[in-house]
Design a protein around this motif. Structure first.
Motif, mmCIF file in Angstrom:
data_model
loop_
_atom_site.group_PDB
_atom_site.id
_atom_site.type_symbol
_atom_site.label_atom_id
_atom_site.label_comp_id
_atom_site.label_asym_id
_atom_site.label_seq_id
_atom_site.Cartn_x
_atom_site.Cartn_y
_atom_site.Cartn_z
ATOM 1 N N ILE A 166 -19.229 36.739 -17.781
ATOM 2 C CA ILE A 166 -20.124 36.064 -18.722
ATOM 3 C C ILE A 166 -21.498 35.862 -18.088
ATOM 4 O O ILE A 166 -22.533 36.108 -18.716
ATOM 5 N N LEU A 167 -21.517 35.412 -16.829
ATOM 6 C CA LEU A 167 -22.794 35.194 -16.143
ATOM 7 C C LEU A 167 -23.572 36.495 -15.998
ATOM 8 O O LEU A 167 -24.801 36.511 -16.136
ATOM 9 N N ASP A 168 -22.876 37.596 -15.716
ATOM 10 C CA ASP A 168 -23.547 38.881 -15.532
ATOM 11 C C ASP A 168 -24.175 39.382 -16.825
ATOM 12 O O ASP A 168 -25.131 40.155 -16.796
ATOM 13 N N GLU A 169 -23.653 38.940 -17.977
ATOM 14 C CA GLU A 169 -24.177 39.402 -19.267
ATOM 15 C C GLU A 169 -25.320 38.546 -19.783
ATOM 16 O O GLU A 169 -26.042 38.954 -20.696
ATOM 17 N N SER A 170 -25.505 37.366 -19.228
ATOM 18 C CA SER A 170 -26.538 36.462 -19.727
ATOM 19 C C SER A 170 -27.931 36.984 -19.378
ATOM 20 O O SER A 170 -28.153 37.509 -18.289
ATOM 21 N N PRO A 197 -32.292 34.098 -15.874
ATOM 22 C CA PRO A 197 -32.302 34.365 -14.427
ATOM 23 C C PRO A 197 -31.102 33.721 -13.723
ATOM 24 O O PRO A 197 -30.712 32.596 -14.056
ATOM 25 N N LEU A 198 -30.538 34.439 -12.768
ATOM 26 C CA LEU A 198 -29.384 33.942 -12.012
ATOM 27 C C LEU A 198 -29.862 33.167 -10.794
ATOM 28 O O LEU A 198 -30.755 33.606 -10.076
ATOM 29 N N THR A 199 -29.266 31.987 -10.572
ATOM 30 C CA THR A 199 -29.588 31.159 -9.418
ATOM 31 C C THR A 199 -28.327 30.911 -8.606
ATOM 32 O O THR A 199 -27.269 30.625 -9.172
ATOM 33 N N HIS A 200 -28.428 31.038 -7.283
ATOM 34 C CA HIS A 200 -27.317 30.719 -6.392
ATOM 35 C C HIS A 200 -27.597 29.364 -5.742
ATOM 36 O O HIS A 200 -28.631 29.184 -5.100
ATOM 37 N N VAL A 201 -26.681 28.422 -5.910
ATOM 38 C CA VAL A 201 -26.805 27.098 -5.321
ATOM 39 C C VAL A 201 -25.674 26.934 -4.318
ATOM 40 O O VAL A 201 -24.499 27.046 -4.685
ATOM 41 N N GLU A 230 -31.350 22.872 -17.216
ATOM 42 C CA GLU A 230 -32.352 23.163 -16.183
ATOM 43 C C GLU A 230 -31.717 23.086 -14.805
ATOM 44 O O GLU A 230 -30.817 22.272 -14.566
ATOM 45 N N ILE A 231 -32.212 23.930 -13.892
ATOM 46 C CA ILE A 231 -31.745 23.939 -12.511
ATOM 47 C C ILE A 231 -32.890 23.470 -11.623
ATOM 48 O O ILE A 231 -33.908 24.150 -11.509
ATOM 49 N N GLY A 232 -32.741 22.281 -11.028
ATOM 50 C CA GLY A 232 -33.741 21.768 -10.110
ATOM 51 C C GLY A 232 -33.331 22.021 -8.673
ATOM 52 O O GLY A 232 -32.270 22.591 -8.403
ATOM 53 N N LEU A 268 -25.306 30.159 -11.181
ATOM 54 C CA LEU A 268 -25.709 29.407 -12.362
ATOM 55 C C LEU A 268 -26.788 30.140 -13.148
ATOM 56 O O LEU A 268 -27.675 30.772 -12.575
ATOM 57 N N ARG A 269 -26.696 30.024 -14.443
ATOM 58 C CA ARG A 269 -27.756 30.472 -15.350
ATOM 59 C C ARG A 269 -27.917 29.405 -16.426
ATOM 60 O O ARG A 269 -26.946 28.759 -16.820
#
Length: 201
Positions: A84-88, A91-95, A159-161, A131-132
């Motif tokens: 699912i994440l790969d299809e969104s 932008p992809l974020t790694h936390v 949102e990703i802070g 995360l997206r």
């Protein structure tokens, strides 16, 4: 139940199939088409909403509130989540987590950080969260019950802070509310299979 034979359809009930008292009947409208591949299952559950997350309005949140994919293993859940994440389109974020030993007797030479980062346990989040914006997440701790943020709460990421995630609650009495989640302390002490107790933020 983990017994695949325990799932029956309405058609079997109509034919008069005799059911064991421990069997669970799942309504046909909640069952994916038989033999569906992963991509087909994801499309059947989420339609095309995964590609339209620009507006996380009340209607979009209500859509995600009523949909989820239940899997028999964590490995299956990870595989579906990653697809699912790969299809969104977002932008992809790694936390990454911060891990540290809790057992004073443990030797950091025997348990280096690189090793702690590889540990995966049912009660802990992974070391790396992919995360997206628009992805649905589940809270693993009773962080703020008075705000509706409890173990098992489902949220959608807005949102990703740097140290905060802004999410919208999808479940509970406070669904629809916006909450800011900081890094949360997760201890591994309850998992007896791990070699040493450690803490993950």
């Amino acid at each position: 139940t983990s017994d695949a034979s325990s799932v029956v359809s309405n058609a079997e009930l109509v034919r008069g199939a005799e059911l064991h008292p421990a069997r669970i009947h799942i309504p046909d409208e909640l069952l994916a088409p038989s033999g569906a591949r992963m991509d087909e299952l994801i499309r059947w559950v989420y339609e095309d909403r995964l590609h339209r997350v620009a507006s996380l309005d009340a209607e979009t949140c209500a859509f995600f509130e009523k949909r989820c994919i239940v899997t028999p293993t964590n490995e299956a859940a990870v595989a579906i989540n990653n697809r699912i994440l790969d299809e969104s389109p977002e932008p992809l974020t790694h936390v990454c987590s911060t891990d540290m030993l809790l057992d004073e007797a443990a030797n950091e030479e025997h348990y280096p950080l690189e090793f702690l980062h590889t540990i995966e346990s049912a009660g802990l989040p992974p070391h790396v969260l992919r995360l997206r914006r628009g992805c649905v997440l589940m809270v693993l701790r009773n962080y703020a019950p008075h705000l509706g943020v409890c173990n098992g709460s489902r949220v959608v990421l807005d949102e990703i802070g740097k140290r905060i995630l802004k999410v919208i609650l999808l479940t509970g009495l406070r669904k629809g509310n916006v909450v800011h989640l900081p890094r949360i302390c997760c201890d591994s002490t309850e998992d007896g299979d791990l070699p040493s107790a450690f803490r993950r933020y």
